[in-house]
Design a protein around this motif. Structure first.
Motif, mmCIF file in Angstrom:
data_model
loop_
_atom_site.group_PDB
_atom_site.id
_atom_site.type_symbol
_atom_site.label_atom_id
_atom_site.label_comp_id
_atom_site.label_asym_id
_atom_site.label_seq_id
_atom_site.Cartn_x
_atom_site.Cartn_y
_atom_site.Cartn_z
ATOM 1 N N LEU A 1 0.848 -1.182 0.000
ATOM 2 C CA LEU A 1 0.000 0.000 0.000
ATOM 3 C C LEU A 1 0.891 1.242 0.000
ATOM 4 C CD1 LEU A 1 -2.654 -0.984 2.721
ATOM 5 C CD2 LEU A 1 -2.465 -1.744 0.350
ATOM 6 N N ILE A 2 0.520 2.196 -0.842
ATOM 7 C CA ILE A 2 1.291 3.431 -0.958
ATOM 8 C C ILE A 2 0.400 4.610 -0.587
ATOM 9 C CG2 ILE A 2 2.468 4.985 -2.566
ATOM 10 C CD1 ILE A 2 3.228 2.513 -4.205
ATOM 11 N N GLN A 3 0.897 5.430 0.309
ATOM 12 C CA GLN A 3 0.142 6.630 0.701
ATOM 13 C C GLN A 3 0.421 7.761 -0.289
ATOM 14 O OE1 GLN A 3 0.258 7.905 4.898
ATOM 15 N NE2 GLN A 3 0.682 9.989 4.140
ATOM 16 N N THR A 4 -0.642 8.305 -0.865
ATOM 17 C CA THR A 4 -0.473 9.435 -1.783
ATOM 18 C C THR A 4 -1.783 10.209 -1.883
ATOM 19 O OG1 THR A 4 0.054 10.131 -4.052
ATOM 20 C CG2 THR A 4 -1.037 7.995 -3.798
ATOM 21 N N SER A 5 -1.673 11.511 -2.019
ATOM 22 C CA SER A 5 -2.850 12.357 -2.247
ATOM 23 C C SER A 5 -2.988 12.700 -3.730
ATOM 24 C CB SER A 5 -2.746 13.652 -1.421
ATOM 25 O OG SER A 5 -1.552 14.350 -1.766
ATOM 26 N N ASP A 6 -2.024 12.236 -4.532
ATOM 27 C CA ASP A 6 -2.020 12.543 -5.968
ATOM 28 C C ASP A 6 -1.720 11.264 -6.751
ATOM 29 O OD1 ASP A 6 -1.721 13.503 -8.520
ATOM 30 O OD2 ASP A 6 -0.248 15.041 -8.012
#
Length: 567
Positions: free
Chosen positions: A197-202
């Motif tokens: 899982l990768i955290q990103t807002s974009d």
């Protein structure tokens, strides 16, 4: 280049030279070198030719080939052979029971150069007609092909963890938070999807970043705006990278880790765990279970509803951990097919904080592994006695043996020899093609032998390579309970045998399990980490783990058991 990589290239060269009927003497020189170097602890990549030729079975010509491999990562002779060998013929070497001569016969006599044609020839009965094959060989080839097809696209636990950690290390350079989830986090013994899982807002920018990373190849058809799917170059397993905003990571870490049957467990109010996970304002994992009115389940056990049945009888802090282990009992040394001396293996155990080391080299029937004769046993035991004199009261080497279970279920030493050991690991290594009745009867007789302390790798399986022989697990476990025999969890990631699904039944029958690394070198001792993971997955408690006994407890147990023999 590591030793194993160098040995693999030499072994493949020798195999292909035999396949192409090259000079017999040169062929044997490669095969002999690969066989001998497989046990070597020398740093092959950094030895000059004049040092390499001092090693057993290494002539000047092969020594020069080793230098070529070490300096270039390739071998010209092998490249030439590979250019003359269809890729499908190389795949045929993966079929259990197909040696070089049989592969050559299939290739030259039937024109088979891929697994698809091999399967078709078997289904049409053409293989059985070839001299030296027959219907039995044809049947085994078809069964092996079916097994390989089922395992395609999977990797073992150890390789999956390697891939996941490589990806996490690379991805954390570009993203604030990266979490390993899915099958890898719940310690599946075979993995078909390595998920992070990768955290990103974009997500658009994140996808562009992923597309520019080296060694990652995307499958665009299977991907979506929020899910990258593809492979890490060099590994034949799906990689799945899921993109989520910060507020969703914890929730999704829980959801993506658990198996679907686990998530469908119904909690208070008839609501499933999955529904609670999506609705809960507190997305920490303990809080989700608490809100569902269900006991907290550790990640390893989140496969199905078994964990909840287990939790009705146990607490999570009862589960075995690495720190609970006090010693190790199934290990090999240079006396048989190990790469390190007993002294070196014992010294490393002490470094790991263990208080006892059990040597269980191969027995006399295992000639392929330099199994010990009765005379060698006497010398080895004298060496152990001498080493034990150098230790204080806080460490000891126990004298064991991995005694082969013969076809009729007997062990391959007489009682007088077996009586000289502190303990005996009884294992099957040969004649692995058996019916359920034959295999079960064979193991039952070995279990009934009063000298059998531990039943080693009960099904003989090699994950992703060889299916285990069928056994009646309940009958075997019940017999171990009756005769006070410990069952091994062979911690090698190639085996992980007994399967974790039978651990709980063994515990309920009062059978202890021993997390045994089956170590052949120092690094192999660390395989107990995999054994702990698979033990926890099956609900193994510290109290029912044999090698959590202290040195004093283990010594007393083995002495009492030996004293009971013959009574």
């Amino acid at each position: 280049m590591t030793n194993s990589e160098i040995v693999d290239l030499l072994e493949l060269t020798g195999r292909l030279m035999e396949l192409h009927d090259r000079d017999a003497f040169k062929t044997r020189s490669f095969q002999t070198a690969a066989f001998n170097l497989d046990k070597s602890t020398a740093d092959l990549a950094n030895l000059p030719v004049e040092e390499l030729v001092k090693l057993p079975g290494i002539g000047k010509s092969v020594a020069q080939k080793i230098r070529e491999i070490a300096e270039t990562g390739r071998l010209t002779d092998l490249d030439e052979l590979l250019a003359q060998t269809p890729e499908g013929v190389l795949d045929m070497f993966r079929i259990k029971g197909l040696g070089v001569k049989k592969v050559r016969t299939l290739w030259h006599e039937l024109g088979i150069d891929n697994l698809r044609d091999l399967q078709q020839a078997g289904e049409n009965g053409e293989i059985a007609k070839i001299k030296g094959f027959g219907a039995s060989t044809q049947e085994k080839i078809l069964a092996a092909l079916e097994f390989l097809q089922e395992q395609q696209g999977k990797v073992r636990m150890d390789k999956a963890a390697l891939i996941a950690n490589l990806l996490r290390d690379e991805l954390t350079k570009h993203f604030d938070r990266v979490e390993i989830s899915g099958q890898v986090r719940r310690k599946a013994q075979e993995v078909d999807t390595v998920q992070l899982l990768i955290q990103t807002s974009d997500p658009v920018s994140a996808m562009l970043t992923l597309s520019q990373l080296p060694n990652l190849t995307q499958n665009e058809l299977d991907s979506s705006p929020f899910v990258w799917r593809g492979k890490l170059n060099g590994f034949d397993v799906l990689v799945e990278l899921l993109l989520y905003p910060a507020e969703q990571i914890d929730r999704q870490l829980f959801i993506q880790t658990a198996g679907e049957p686990h998530l469908q467990q119904v909690g208070v109010g008839g609501v499933t765990l999955l529904q609670v996970a999506y609705a809960s304002p507190d997305v920490t994992e303990p809080a989700i279970y608490e809100r569902a009115g269900l006991p907290y389940i550790v990640p390893e056990m989140r496969e199905d509803d078994f964990a909840f049945r287990w939790a009705s009888r146990h607490q999570n802090d009862e589960l075995v951990t690495w720190d609970d282990l006090r010693g190790t009992l199934h290990n090999h040394s240079t006396w048989s097919d190990g790469k390190q001396s007993i002294a070196a293996m014992a010294a490393y155990c002490r470094e790991l904080g263990l208080t006892y080391f059990g040597i269980a080299d191969h027995s006399k029937t295992a000639t392929y592994a330099h199994g010990l004769s009765v005379e060698q046993i006497q010398v080895q035991q004298a060496e152990v006695d001498q080493l034990n004199q150098s230790f204080g009261t806080d460490f000891r080497i126990f004298k064991g043996i991995e005694s082969d279970i013969l076809g009729d279920g007997s062990l391959d030493y007489d009682d007088a020899t077996l009586a000289t050991f502190d303990y005996v690991v009884a294992s099957v290594h040969q004649t692995l093609t058996m019916s359920l009745e034959k295999a079960t009867t064979r193991l039952l007789r070995a279990i009934e032998n009063p000298y059998t302390t531990i039943l080693g790798h009960p099904t003989g399986r090699l994950l992703l390579a060889r299916e285990g022989y069928p056994i009646d697990h309940r009958a075997i476990i019940d017999a171990c309970a009756e005769h006070n025999v410990v069952i091994e969890i062979n911690a090698s990631p190639y085996r992980l045998d007994i399967d974790w699904r039978w651990i709980d039944y063994a515990i309920q029958q009062g059978v202890m399990l021993s997390i045994n690394p089956d170590a052949h070198d120092l690094a192999g001792l660390l395989d107990m980490h995999y054994g702990v993971a698979i033990g926890r997955k099956g609900g193994l408690t510290k109290a029912m783990t044999f090698n959590t006994l202290t040195l004093e407890e283990m010594n007393e147990y083995l002495q009492q058991r030996r004293a009971q023999i013959g009574k």
